[in-house]
Write a protein that holds these residues in place. Structure first.
Motif, PDB file in Angstrom:
ATOM      1  N   ASN B  92     104.201  24.941 -70.653  1.00 55.58           N
ATOM      2  CA  ASN B  92     105.225  24.364 -71.377  1.00 55.58           C
ATOM      3  C   ASN B  92     106.606  24.011 -70.687  1.00 55.58           C
ATOM      4  N   HIS B  93     107.511  25.092 -70.483  1.00 56.56           N
ATOM      5  CA  HIS B  93     108.635  24.749 -69.674  1.00 56.56           C
ATOM      6  C   HIS B  93     108.317  24.770 -68.339  1.00 56.56           C
ATOM      7  N   ASN B  94     108.719  23.597 -67.641  1.00 51.89           N
ATOM      8  CA  ASN B  94     108.453  23.622 -66.160  1.00 51.89           C
ATOM      9  C   ASN B  94     109.981  23.160 -65.511  1.00 51.89           C
ATOM     10  N   TYR B  95     110.538  23.899 -64.518  1.00 57.20           N
ATOM     11  CA  TYR B  95     111.830  23.755 -63.926  1.00 57.20           C
ATOM     12  C   TYR B  95     111.725  23.873 -62.564  1.00 57.20           C
ATOM     13  N   GLU B  96     112.574  22.898 -61.931  1.00 56.14           N
ATOM     14  CA  GLU B  96     112.915  23.614 -60.492  1.00 56.14           C
ATOM     15  C   GLU B  96     114.012  24.411 -60.406  1.00 56.14           C
ATOM     16  N   ARG B  97     113.923  25.310 -59.495  1.00 55.46           N
ATOM     17  CA  ARG B  97     114.936  26.389 -59.434  1.00 55.46           C
ATOM     18  C   ARG B  97     115.516  26.530 -57.822  1.00 55.46           C
ATOM     19  N   GLU B  98     116.607  26.715 -57.524  1.00 56.87           N
ATOM     20  CA  GLU B  98     117.348  26.531 -56.348  1.00 56.87           C
ATOM     21  C   GLU B  98     116.917  28.075 -55.570  1.00 56.87           C
ATOM     22  N   HIS B  99     115.682  28.171 -54.963  1.00 57.11           N
ATOM     23  CA  HIS B  99     115.430  29.375 -54.330  1.00 57.11           C
ATOM     24  C   HIS B  99     114.096  28.963 -53.555  1.00 57.11           C
ATOM     25  N   ARG B 100     113.431  29.918 -52.770  1.00 58.27           N
ATOM     26  CA  ARG B 100     112.285  29.877 -51.983  1.00 58.27           C
ATOM     27  C   ARG B 100     111.327  29.624 -53.069  1.00 58.27           C
ATOM     28  N   PHE B 101     111.374  30.381 -54.018  1.00 57.80           N
ATOM     29  CA  PHE B 101     110.528  30.040 -55.281  1.00 57.80           C
ATOM     30  C   PHE B 101     111.361  29.037 -56.119  1.00 57.80           C
ATOM     31  N   ASN B 102     110.807  27.745 -55.835  1.00 58.57           N
ATOM     32  CA  ASN B 102     111.651  26.670 -56.424  1.00 58.57           C
ATOM     33  C   ASN B 102     110.756  25.970 -57.449  1.00 58.57           C
ATOM     34  N   LEU B 103     109.583  26.291 -58.090  1.00 61.33           N
ATOM     35  CA  LEU B 103     109.047  25.793 -59.325  1.00 61.33           C
ATOM     36  C   LEU B 103     108.844  26.909 -60.174  1.00 61.33           C
ATOM     37  N   TRP B 104     109.193  26.804 -61.334  1.00 65.02           N
ATOM     38  CA  TRP B 104     109.014  27.883 -62.402  1.00 65.02           C
ATOM     39  C   TRP B 104     108.579  27.177 -63.773  1.00 65.02           C
ATOM     40  N   PHE B 105     107.475  27.715 -64.024  1.00 68.24           N
ATOM     41  CA  PHE B 105     106.760  27.505 -65.577  1.00 68.24           C
ATOM     42  C   PHE B 105     106.308  28.351 -66.470  1.00 68.24           C
ATOM     43  N   VAL B 106     105.925  28.190 -67.638  1.00 67.22           N
ATOM     44  CA  VAL B 106     105.641  29.215 -68.573  1.00 67.22           C
ATOM     45  C   VAL B 106     103.959  28.402 -69.018  1.00 67.22           C
ATOM     46  N   LEU B 107     103.379  29.454 -68.920  1.00 67.87           N
ATOM     47  CA  LEU B 107     101.818  28.997 -69.278  1.00 67.87           C
ATOM     48  C   LEU B 107     101.315  29.950 -70.484  1.00 67.87           C
ATOM     49  N   ILE B 108     100.622  29.175 -71.246  1.00 67.79           N
ATOM     50  CA  ILE B 108     100.195  30.058 -72.693  1.00 67.79           C
ATOM     51  C   ILE B 108      98.703  29.573 -72.773  1.00 67.79           C
ATOM     52  N   ALA B 109      97.999  30.781 -72.870  1.00 68.72           N
ATOM     53  CA  ALA B 109      96.516  30.743 -72.955  1.00 68.72           C
ATOM     54  C   ALA B 109      96.019  31.355 -74.102  1.00 68.72           C
ATOM     55  N   THR B 110      94.822  31.074 -74.314  1.00 72.79           N
ATOM     56  CA  THR B 110      93.954  31.894 -75.433  1.00 72.79           C
ATOM     57  C   THR B 110      93.911  33.418 -75.224  1.00 72.79           C
ATOM     58  N   ASP B 111      93.541  33.666 -73.803  1.00 71.65           N
ATOM     59  CA  ASP B 111      93.287  35.167 -73.597  1.00 71.65           C
ATOM     60  C   ASP B 111      93.567  35.290 -72.204  1.00 71.65           C
ATOM     61  N   GLN B 112      93.405  36.634 -71.398  1.00 72.90           N
ATOM     62  CA  GLN B 112      93.411  36.693 -69.939  1.00 72.90           C
ATOM     63  C   GLN B 112      92.554  35.853 -69.047  1.00 72.90           C
ATOM     64  N   GLN B 113      91.675  35.726 -69.742  1.00 74.81           N
ATOM     65  CA  GLN B 113      90.352  34.921 -69.056  1.00 74.81           C
ATOM     66  C   GLN B 113      90.630  33.566 -68.837  1.00 74.81           C
ATOM     67  N   HIS B 114      91.418  32.919 -69.850  1.00 76.64           N
ATOM     68  CA  HIS B 114      91.669  31.344 -69.825  1.00 76.64           C
ATOM     69  C   HIS B 114      92.781  31.431 -69.064  1.00 76.64           C
ATOM     70  N   LEU B 115      93.769  32.315 -68.936  1.00 80.27           N
ATOM     71  CA  LEU B 115      95.044  32.423 -68.315  1.00 80.27           C
ATOM     72  C   LEU B 115      94.767  32.208 -66.979  1.00 80.27           C
ATOM     73  N   GLN B 116      93.776  33.265 -66.322  1.00 82.24           N
ATOM     74  CA  GLN B 116      93.640  33.109 -64.947  1.00 82.24           C
ATOM     75  C   GLN B 116      92.685  32.048 -64.559  1.00 82.24           C
ATOM     76  N   THR B 117      91.992  31.242 -65.295  1.00 84.19           N
ATOM     77  CA  THR B 117      91.081  30.240 -65.191  1.00 84.19           C
ATOM     78  C   THR B 117      92.232  28.867 -64.747  1.00 84.19           C
ATOM     79  N   VAL B 118      93.210  28.850 -65.427  1.00 84.52           N
ATOM     80  CA  VAL B 118      94.176  28.033 -65.466  1.00 84.52           C
ATOM     81  C   VAL B 118      95.011  28.255 -64.171  1.00 84.52           C
TER      82      VAL B 118
END
Lengths: 169, 164
Positions: B92-118
């Motif tokens: 869902n939310h996906n932002y550029e941020r000013e840092h070495r880590f410059n891409l930040w997003f939120v993932l939502i999945a049905t469960d841990q297995q789905h999350l790790q697959t994505v």
């Protein structure tokens, strides 16, 4: 655990209530429920905490809040709950979360979000926050966001039954 | 331009949108305008992208499982990688941020297995590693966000210039 019909209801309204005179009747029709049932279920979902709020979701950037900063602190574990609650009480703070540190590459565990009208304002608010919550002694970083690639609510799907079973997971 | 009605709708109904058969009429009665005026004002706000929707906010991890993800992407590839990431419906939310880590997003999945697959698919498709920062505690009590809609952009810039 969320009721399967409630989940269908959340799925039906997650992209937004229709802007028509009787929006709940329209949703009810899609789900073969009654209008009153839809309203009663939404009230209950709010009470149960499955819906944190139901209302207008604004686009901050479009409305003049151009500066969006994620501020992160490396806060000792013993203090983090107290500091997190103090930070949350400021009206310019939008979110405040505890997340796990990731070793040397990411030493921060306390995350909060400030939406402001300019970077200068956000910096002033951060100074105020550090002062009022006594955060001077803890390492922090501020990550401004120059671009938003996607902003929308979580999209829930109905195809996987584990959505229902893993509630509170 | 935002009318006084637009401003009231933006600030007063973030938290408690009426749960009654005619919610827009209830708002209209409260503000002393007609239901038709409220409906057209909300349509204008949506059309001009001032609101993303009138809808529910679901707290993290109440339905399904979510995590914040960060990636460190070379500047030249950032936009391309961001668009690749956007294509996943779990993002869902996906932002550029000013840092070495410059891409930040939120993932939502049905469960841990789905999350790790994505996450594995994102890493494979983009060719970059992710850092997962799942939520451990939420300290925030959401009272909606009061927007100051009367201050002009120029006033903000002037105030900043003075304080700088």
């Amino acid at each position: 655990m969320i009721d399967p019909i409630d989940l269908q209801l959340i799925i039906a309204i997650q992209s937004g209530l229709p802007i028509v005179a009787r929006p709940y009747a329209l949703i009810a029709e899609q789900l073969a429920l009654t209008e009153n049932e839809v309203i009663a279920r939404l009230k209950q979902l709010k009470q149960q905490g499955f819906i944190k709020r139901l209302g207008v979701i604004v686009k901050h950037r479009r409305l003049g809040y151009q500066a969006n900063a994620m501020v992160v602190f490396d806060m000792p574990d013993a203090l983090v709950d107290v500091k997190g609650r103090q930070i949350s009480q400021h009206d310019f703070i939008n979110l405040c979360y505890l997340r796990p540190r990731q070793g040397e590459q990411w030493p921060y565990n306390l995350f909060c979000m400030i939406h402001g009208k300019s970077r200068a304002r956000v910096m002033q608010q951060l100074t105020q926050l550090i002062h009022s919550c006594a955060l001077q002694d803890y390492p922090y970083d501020i990550l401004f966001s120059p671009r938003c690639f996607k902003q929308r609510g979580a999209l829930y799907k109905s195809t996987q039954p584990s959505f229902i079973n893993k509630a509170h997971g | 331009m935002l009318s006084p009605l637009h401003k009231q709708l933006l600030n007063n109904y973030q938290q408690e949108f009426p749960l009654s058969p005619r919610p827009y009429l209830e708002i209209a009665n409260h503000l002393g305008v007609t239901e038709a005026e409220v409906l057209s004002a909300f349509s204008e706000l949506a059309e001009h992208n001032f609101i993303s929707r009138i809808g529910p906010v679901i707290p993290p991890n109440h339905i399904g499982l979510s995590t914040l993800v960060a990636m460190a992407i070379p500047r030249a590839q950032l936009t391309a990688v961001a668009h690749l990431v956007n294509r996943f419906p779990e993002v869902n939310h996906n932002y550029e941020r000013e840092h070495r880590f410059n891409l930040w997003f939120v993932l939502i999945a049905t469960d841990q297995q789905h999350l790790q697959t994505v996450i594995a698919n994102i890493e494979t498709q983009t060719g970059f590693k992710t850092m997962q920062l799942p939520l451990l505690a939420d300290y925030f009590i959401n009272l909606g966000f009061q927007l100051d809609l009367d201050e002009t952009r120029q006033a903000v810039e002037q105030a900043d210039a003075v304080s700088a």
